[in-house]
Scaffold this motif. Structure first.
Motif, PDB file in Angstrom:
ATOM      1  N   ASN A 164       0.555  -1.151  -0.082  1.00 33.13           N
ATOM      2  CA  ASN A 164      -0.120   0.114  -0.151  1.00 33.13           C
ATOM      3  C   ASN A 164       1.002   1.125  -0.121  1.00 33.13           C
ATOM      4  O   ASN A 164       2.054   1.266   0.288  1.00 33.13           O
ATOM      5  N   ASP A 165       0.261   2.295  -0.190  1.00 37.07           N
ATOM      6  CA  ASP A 165       0.949   3.712  -0.104  1.00 37.07           C
ATOM      7  C   ASP A 165       0.633   4.006   1.402  1.00 37.07           C
ATOM      8  O   ASP A 165      -0.265   3.942   1.869  1.00 37.07           O
ATOM      9  N   TYR A 166       1.880   4.475   1.898  1.00 34.51           N
ATOM     10  CA  TYR A 166       2.143   4.538   3.199  1.00 34.51           C
ATOM     11  C   TYR A 166       2.907   5.827   3.558  1.00 34.51           C
ATOM     12  O   TYR A 166       3.871   6.072   2.843  1.00 34.51           O
ATOM     13  N   ARG A 167       2.726   6.344   4.766  1.00 35.38           N
ATOM     14  CA  ARG A 167       3.569   7.299   5.555  1.00 35.38           C
ATOM     15  C   ARG A 167       4.145   6.680   6.714  1.00 35.38           C
ATOM     16  O   ARG A 167       3.305   6.573   7.505  1.00 35.38           O
ATOM     17  N   ILE A 168       5.596   7.182   6.962  1.00 36.66           N
ATOM     18  CA  ILE A 168       5.720   6.473   8.470  1.00 36.66           C
ATOM     19  C   ILE A 168       5.614   7.588   9.452  1.00 36.66           C
ATOM     20  O   ILE A 168       5.780   8.732   9.278  1.00 36.66           O
TER      21      ILE A 168
ATOM     22  N   ASN B  60      -9.886   8.282  10.228  1.00 38.20           N
ATOM     23  CA  ASN B  60     -10.067   6.979   9.819  1.00 38.20           C
ATOM     24  C   ASN B  60      -8.886   6.346   8.795  1.00 38.20           C
ATOM     25  O   ASN B  60      -9.015   5.131   8.440  1.00 38.20           O
ATOM     26  N   ASP B  61      -8.013   6.999   8.600  1.00 40.12           N
ATOM     27  CA  ASP B  61      -6.468   6.366   8.212  1.00 40.12           C
ATOM     28  C   ASP B  61      -6.160   5.354   9.055  1.00 40.12           C
ATOM     29  O   ASP B  61      -6.164   5.443  10.392  1.00 40.12           O
ATOM     30  N   LEU B  62      -5.726   4.215   8.596  1.00 37.47           N
ATOM     31  CA  LEU B  62      -5.038   3.088   9.227  1.00 37.47           C
ATOM     32  C   LEU B  62      -3.585   3.315   9.858  1.00 37.47           C
ATOM     33  O   LEU B  62      -2.845   3.658   9.201  1.00 37.47           O
ATOM     34  N   LEU B  63      -3.566   2.539  11.055  1.00 38.53           N
ATOM     35  CA  LEU B  63      -2.132   2.626  11.522  1.00 38.53           C
ATOM     36  C   LEU B  63      -1.763   1.371  11.439  1.00 38.53           C
ATOM     37  O   LEU B  63      -2.598   0.450  12.364  1.00 38.53           O
ATOM     38  N   ILE B  64      -0.555   0.846  11.188  1.00 36.94           N
ATOM     39  CA  ILE B  64      -0.033  -0.389  11.054  1.00 36.94           C
ATOM     40  C   ILE B  64       1.317  -0.598  11.255  1.00 36.94           C
ATOM     41  O   ILE B  64       2.115   0.432  11.523  1.00 36.94           O
ATOM     42  N   ASN B  65       1.734  -1.713  11.747  1.00 37.96           N
ATOM     43  CA  ASN B  65       3.156  -2.258  11.834  1.00 37.96           C
ATOM     44  C   ASN B  65       3.327  -3.614  11.168  1.00 37.96           C
ATOM     45  O   ASN B  65       2.362  -4.127  10.470  1.00 37.96           O
ATOM     46  N   GLU B  66       4.553  -4.046  11.195  1.00 39.40           N
ATOM     47  CA  GLU B  66       4.675  -5.255  10.486  1.00 39.40           C
ATOM     48  C   GLU B  66       4.017  -6.404  10.748  1.00 39.40           C
ATOM     49  O   GLU B  66       3.856  -7.676  10.108  1.00 39.40           O
ATOM     50  N   PHE B  67       3.207  -6.297  12.020  1.00 38.96           N
ATOM     51  CA  PHE B  67       2.402  -7.510  12.389  1.00 38.96           C
ATOM     52  C   PHE B  67       1.032  -7.291  12.277  1.00 38.96           C
ATOM     53  O   PHE B  67       0.344  -8.340  12.379  1.00 38.96           O
ATOM     54  N   GLY B  68       0.650  -6.001  11.862  1.00 40.36           N
ATOM     55  CA  GLY B  68      -0.684  -5.977  11.331  1.00 40.36           C
ATOM     56  C   GLY B  68      -1.316  -4.564  11.774  1.00 40.36           C
ATOM     57  O   GLY B  68      -0.793  -3.520  12.163  1.00 40.36           O
ATOM     58  N   LEU B  69      -2.785  -4.541  11.902  1.00 41.95           N
ATOM     59  CA  LEU B  69      -3.537  -3.295  12.203  1.00 41.95           C
ATOM     60  C   LEU B  69      -3.286  -3.144  13.853  1.00 41.95           C
ATOM     61  O   LEU B  69      -3.585  -3.924  14.449  1.00 41.95           O
ATOM     62  N   VAL B  70      -2.947  -1.846  13.979  1.00 38.17           N
ATOM     63  CA  VAL B  70      -2.751  -1.051  15.321  1.00 38.17           C
ATOM     64  C   VAL B  70      -3.998  -0.540  15.728  1.00 38.17           C
ATOM     65  O   VAL B  70      -4.192  -0.382  16.827  1.00 38.17           O
ATOM     66  N   GLY B  71      -4.184   0.519  14.903  1.00 36.16           N
ATOM     67  CA  GLY B  71      -5.178   1.347  15.305  1.00 36.16           C
ATOM     68  C   GLY B  71      -5.712   2.408  14.195  1.00 36.16           C
ATOM     69  O   GLY B  71      -5.270   2.060  13.047  1.00 36.16           O
TER      70      GLY B  71
ATOM     71  N   PRO C  38     -13.230  -2.898   3.819  1.00 34.02           N
ATOM     72  CA  PRO C  38     -13.232  -1.510   3.607  1.00 34.02           C
ATOM     73  C   PRO C  38     -13.758  -0.721   4.764  1.00 34.02           C
ATOM     74  O   PRO C  38     -14.968  -1.010   5.039  1.00 34.02           O
ATOM     75  N   ILE C  39     -13.266   0.344   5.189  1.00 31.00           N
ATOM     76  CA  ILE C  39     -13.785   1.154   6.171  1.00 31.00           C
ATOM     77  C   ILE C  39     -13.961   2.597   5.782  1.00 31.00           C
ATOM     78  O   ILE C  39     -13.066   3.227   5.485  1.00 31.00           O
ATOM     79  N   GLY C  40     -15.041   2.823   5.469  1.00 31.57           N
ATOM     80  CA  GLY C  40     -15.282   4.332   5.100  1.00 31.57           C
ATOM     81  C   GLY C  40     -14.844   4.358   3.742  1.00 31.57           C
ATOM     82  O   GLY C  40     -14.934   3.715   2.783  1.00 31.57           O
ATOM     83  N   ASP C  41     -14.064   5.549   3.501  1.00 32.26           N
ATOM     84  CA  ASP C  41     -13.426   5.709   2.384  1.00 32.26           C
ATOM     85  C   ASP C  41     -11.895   4.794   2.066  1.00 32.26           C
ATOM     86  O   ASP C  41     -11.319   4.861   0.843  1.00 32.26           O
ATOM     87  N   ASN C  42     -11.722   4.093   3.019  1.00 37.96           N
ATOM     88  CA  ASN C  42     -10.598   3.477   2.811  1.00 37.96           C
ATOM     89  C   ASN C  42     -10.760   1.845   2.504  1.00 37.96           C
ATOM     90  O   ASN C  42     -11.378   1.270   3.249  1.00 37.96           O
ATOM     91  N   SER C  43     -10.158   1.831   1.307  1.00 39.35           N
ATOM     92  CA  SER C  43     -10.288   0.460   0.667  1.00 39.35           C
ATOM     93  C   SER C  43      -9.441  -0.617   1.103  1.00 39.35           C
ATOM     94  O   SER C  43      -9.285  -1.537   0.441  1.00 39.35           O
ATOM     95  N   ASN C  44      -8.261  -0.327   1.644  1.00 39.43           N
ATOM     96  CA  ASN C  44      -7.223  -1.224   1.873  1.00 39.43           C
ATOM     97  C   ASN C  44      -7.673  -2.339   2.846  1.00 39.43           C
ATOM     98  O   ASN C  44      -8.616  -2.256   3.805  1.00 39.43           O
ATOM     99  N   THR C  45      -6.948  -3.473   2.711  1.00 43.47           N
ATOM    100  CA  THR C  45      -7.288  -4.545   3.588  1.00 43.47           C
ATOM    101  C   THR C  45      -6.005  -4.890   4.312  1.00 43.47           C
ATOM    102  O   THR C  45      -5.020  -5.066   3.474  1.00 43.47           O
ATOM    103  N   ILE C  46      -5.986  -4.702   5.568  1.00 40.74           N
ATOM    104  CA  ILE C  46      -5.005  -5.133   6.281  1.00 40.74           C
ATOM    105  C   ILE C  46      -5.402  -6.198   7.127  1.00 40.74           C
ATOM    106  O   ILE C  46      -6.410  -6.567   7.858  1.00 40.74           O
ATOM    107  N   ILE C  47      -3.959  -6.956   7.692  1.00 39.38           N
ATOM    108  CA  ILE C  47      -4.181  -8.143   8.847  1.00 39.38           C
ATOM    109  C   ILE C  47      -4.572  -7.535  10.012  1.00 39.38           C
ATOM    110  O   ILE C  47      -3.942  -6.806  10.487  1.00 39.38           O
ATOM    111  N   VAL C  48      -5.605  -8.471  10.541  1.00 36.14           N
ATOM    112  CA  VAL C  48      -6.212  -8.023  11.734  1.00 36.14           C
ATOM    113  C   VAL C  48      -5.464  -9.247  12.880  1.00 36.14           C
ATOM    114  O   VAL C  48      -4.981  -8.770  13.752  1.00 36.14           O
ATOM    115  N   GLY C  49      -5.363 -10.398  12.163  1.00 32.75           N
ATOM    116  CA  GLY C  49      -4.786 -11.422  13.153  1.00 32.75           C
ATOM    117  C   GLY C  49      -5.212 -12.670  12.636  1.00 32.75           C
ATOM    118  O   GLY C  49      -5.360 -12.806  11.310  1.00 32.75           O
ATOM    119  N   ASN C  50      -5.285 -13.907  13.403  1.00 32.75           N
ATOM    120  CA  ASN C  50      -5.459 -15.266  13.004  1.00 32.75           C
ATOM    121  C   ASN C  50      -6.757 -15.933  13.753  1.00 32.75           C
ATOM    122  O   ASN C  50      -6.756 -15.285  14.900  1.00 32.75           O
TER     123      ASN C  50
END
Length: 223
Positions: A80-84, A108-119, A180-192
């Motif tokens: 995905n396109d992202y900013r750190i 509603n922008d997503l916050l992630i790290n290498e393990f998945g969705l954070v917030g 998809p969350i609102g205008d955010n169409s990205n799919t991010i790992i939540v867990g297993n």
């Protein structure tokens, strides 16, 4: 007369030289010890300082290498396109809410790290942003294989989904993504999927995240 006295003194000193040396050693023992101690301090103190500085530099280098490794893993995990960004340690944060540096984002922008969705970012300030951890977000839409559901709550270290049908094909260890969350169409790992409870017509899914929410540092903003 004086010559005989001098001769006597010289003779006395020669015959009692050992005792005189011992007496002088006892008298000036403290001075000698202090001199030796000061010399030892002058020699060892710089070495101790150097060793301490080297230790500090090693720890800082270790931390930087760890941060670089985290960012590299993160870049390799998503396309995905992202900013750190990173957590703002100037401000306190809790299990449900934290702050990140910068405010050039969107709600509603997503916050992630290498393990998945954070917030998810919920509020923008002048020079920082407020975000909720996913542990505090109710109604988060998720996708497991071809099944869609909603996280109803976070309890006992599990995200719980109650609205899946028994006809939905879900298995242990399946990867759970955001839908998809609102205008955010990205799919991010939540867990297993960690546990499944089947009921009469529905099933309860227990999802385990791989994110260590107590050890957050660098994050990527996905919008």
């Amino acid at each position: 007369m004086e010559g005989s006295i001098i001769v006597f003194m010289i003779s006395f000193i020669k015959s009692n030289m050992i005792y005189i040396i011992l007496i002088l050693a006892l008298i000036y023992k403290g001075i000698f010890v202090n001199i030796i101690g000061n010399i030892n301090t002058l020699v060892t103190k710089p070495n101790d300082n150097i060793a301490t500085e080297i230790g500090i530099l090693k720890e800082e280098n270790k931390k930087l290498m760890s941060d670089l490794e985290s960012v590299t893993k993160l870049k390799n995990s998503y396309e995905n396109d992202y900013r750190i960004t990173r957590l703002s340690y100037r401000l306190s944060y809790t299990e449900s809410e934290f702050y990140i540096t910068g405010s050039d984002y969107k709600v509603n922008d997503l916050l992630i790290n290498e393990f998945g969705l954070v917030g998810i970012i919920k509020e923008l300030k002048n020079d920082y942003s407020v975000a909720n951890t996913i542990k505090s977000i109710k109604g988060l839409s998720i996708k497991i294989n071809d099944a869609y559901g909603t996280i109803s709550k976070y309890e006992d270290n599990y995200f719980i989904v109650n609205d899946l049908s028994n006809y939905d094909e879900v298995n242990i260890n399946d990867i759970v993504y955001t839908s998809p969350i609102g205008d955010n169409s990205n799919t991010i790992i939540v867990g297993n999927v960690s546990k499944i409870e089947e009921h009469e017509v529905s099933k309860t899914i227990y999802i385990k995240s791989n994110v260590d929410f107590s050890n957050l540092n660098y994050l990527f903003v996905v919008g």
